[in-house]
Write a protein that holds these residues in place. Structure first.
Motif, short mmCIF file in Angstrom:
data_model
loop_
_atom_site.label_atom_id
_atom_site.label_comp_id
_atom_site.label_asym_id
_atom_site.label_seq_id
_atom_site.Cartn_x
_atom_site.Cartn_y
_atom_site.Cartn_z
N LYS A 12 0.82 -1.21 0.00
CA LYS A 12 0.00 0.00 0.00
C LYS A 12 0.86 1.26 0.00
O LYS A 12 0.46 2.27 -0.56
CB LYS A 12 -0.95 -0.02 1.21
CG LYS A 12 -2.07 -1.08 0.99
CD LYS A 12 -3.03 -1.17 2.15
CE LYS A 12 -2.64 -2.30 3.05
NZ LYS A 12 -3.61 -2.70 4.04
N THR A 34 -3.42 4.65 2.71
CA THR A 34 -4.71 3.96 2.89
C THR A 34 -4.95 3.84 4.39
O THR A 34 -4.03 4.00 5.20
CB THR A 34 -4.71 2.53 2.29
OG1 THR A 34 -3.72 1.76 2.98
CG2 THR A 34 -4.41 2.54 0.80
N ALA A 35 -6.19 3.58 4.73
CA ALA A 35 -6.52 3.32 6.14
C ALA A 35 -7.69 2.35 6.18
O ALA A 35 -8.35 2.13 5.15
CB ALA A 35 -6.89 4.61 6.86
N PHE A 36 -7.90 1.79 7.34
CA PHE A 36 -9.01 0.84 7.55
C PHE A 36 -8.93 -0.30 6.53
O PHE A 36 -9.89 -0.59 5.82
CB PHE A 36 -10.35 1.57 7.52
CG PHE A 36 -10.33 2.82 8.36
CD1 PHE A 36 -10.05 2.75 9.72
CD2 PHE A 36 -10.52 4.08 7.79
CE1 PHE A 36 -9.98 3.90 10.50
CE2 PHE A 36 -10.45 5.24 8.56
CZ PHE A 36 -10.18 5.15 9.92
N ASN A 37 -7.75 -0.91 6.48
CA ASN A 37 -7.50 -2.03 5.59
C ASN A 37 -7.83 -1.70 4.14
O ASN A 37 -8.44 -2.50 3.43
CB ASN A 37 -8.27 -3.27 6.08
CG ASN A 37 -7.65 -4.55 5.54
OD1 ASN A 37 -6.52 -4.54 5.03
ND2 ASN A 37 -8.38 -5.64 5.60
N GLY A 38 -7.42 -0.53 3.71
CA GLY A 38 -7.55 -0.15 2.31
C GLY A 38 -8.89 0.46 1.95
O GLY A 38 -9.10 0.88 0.80
N LYS A 213 -0.34 9.80 11.13
CA LYS A 213 -1.35 9.40 10.14
C LYS A 213 -2.78 9.45 10.66
O LYS A 213 -3.72 9.41 9.85
CB LYS A 213 -1.00 7.99 9.63
CG LYS A 213 -1.74 7.58 8.38
CD LYS A 213 -1.31 6.20 7.93
CE LYS A 213 -2.24 5.64 6.90
NZ LYS A 213 -1.92 4.21 6.64
N ARG A 217 -6.35 9.40 8.75
CA ARG A 217 -7.41 8.42 9.06
C ARG A 217 -8.69 9.13 9.49
O ARG A 217 -9.79 8.71 9.15
CB ARG A 217 -6.97 7.49 10.20
CG ARG A 217 -5.78 6.60 9.88
CD ARG A 217 -5.53 5.57 11.00
NE ARG A 217 -4.29 4.84 10.77
CZ ARG A 217 -3.14 5.12 11.40
NH1 ARG A 217 -3.07 6.08 12.31
NH2 ARG A 217 -2.06 4.42 11.12
N1 ASP Z 1 -2.47 1.35 6.10
C1 ASP Z 1 -3.36 0.46 6.72
C2 ASP Z 1 -4.47 -0.01 5.80
O1 ASP Z 1 -4.88 0.56 4.82
C3 ASP Z 1 -4.03 0.87 7.98
C4 ASP Z 1 -3.64 2.09 8.74
O2 ASP Z 1 -2.50 2.51 8.76
O3 ASP Z 1 -4.54 2.61 9.42
O4 ASP Z 1 -4.98 -1.01 6.12
#
Ligand code: ASP
Ligand code: TMP
Length: 237
Positions: A12, A34-38, A213, A217
């Motif tokens: 990612k 990305t966040a929340f598992n994409g 981050k 998020r």
């Molecule tokens: N980068 C991670 C994802 O997209 C999660 C995160 O860092 O919050 O799952």
């Protein structure tokens, strides 16, 4: 000059390329976030270069304090040569202050000081959403031996001590962070992946402002400024 050869893996936030040395790979940091598992996708301008430099700075600091890492040579703004390792399929989370998923799970206000450092392990599997596991799951599944897990845990706690005191001097409170370890062809466990505002919670010691981050998020704005502020405090620029 080390050349990129075929793309081995694209994650990612980073791409990994083979090189003409079978024991080394080249990591290329992206601005993608990305966040929340994409589920949430975006980009943070300049993040790749900042995370590359911060990671290398901290890995070198840790090496000096006796923690083996995958770091070899910074090649450019976004590219670093690292030892080729097999990643232990665990995310090691180290927590000093309750925040994020721990605060939610235990119903603690974010910012609650933990009486003891907490270590958590998650099995690295995007499809499963990186489920939390314990040492019994890890042994039962063969993800690491008991000795390897002990070493990984010892290194993680030492890394926490080193980083917490280093960052404190810079007015940064280390709330929690995520580490990954790898095994070299010789079987040595080394710290791998990255240590950056993507993978750590950094709060300003005085104001408790979030400098990581979580700003992305949680759609808080000021994301790029926060990454720059961390780089400035760590590296003076
Ligand atoms: N980068 C991670 C994802 O997209 C999660 C995160 O860092 O919050 O799952
Ligand atoms: P959490 O509170 O969401 O479980 O996150 C704990 C720490 O781990 C936090 O510093 C952010 C970092 N982290 C990652 O680096 N990657 C991830 O995929 C997640 C979920 C958290």
């Amino acid at each position: 000059m080390m050349k990129r050869e075929e793309l081995l893996y694209e994650g990612k936030a980073k791409k990994v390329y083979a090189t003409d040395d079978p024991n080394l790979v080249l990591v290329d940091y992206k601005d993608d976030a990305t966040a929340f598992n994409g589920l949430k996708k975006g980009s943070i301008q300049g993040k790749g270069a900042i995370n590359n430099r911060i990671t290398n700075h901290l890995m070198q600091l840790l090496e000096k304090q006796g923690i083996p890492t995958h770091f070899e040579t910074e090649l450019s703004e976004r590219e670093t040569l690292v030892k080729k390792v097999t990643i232990v399929p665990l995310e090691v989370i180290v927590r000093n202050i309750a925040a994020g998923s721990l605060a939610a799970r235990l119903g603690l206000p974010e910012g609650t000081k933990l009486q003891k450092t907490v270590l958590e392990f998650c099995y690295k599997d995007d499809e499963l959403g990186d489920p939390m596991v314990n040492s019994y799951h890890i042994a039962a599944m063969g993800w690491a031996t008991d000795d390897e897990l002990k070493l990984i845990s010892d290194y993680s706690l030492r890394i926490n001590d080193i980083l917490t005191s280093y960052l404190k001097e810079l007015g940064i409170e280390l709330i929690d962070f995520k580490l990954e370890f790898g095994k070299t062809s010789g079987g040595t466990i080394v710290l791998a992946d990255e240590i950056s505002p993507d993978t750590c919670r950094f709060w300003d010691s005085q104001t408790h402002e979030k400098l990581d981050k979580d700003r992305f998020r949680r759609d808080m704005g000021g994301v790029e400024d926060a990454y720059h502020e961390i780089m400035k405090r760590l590296m003076g620029e």
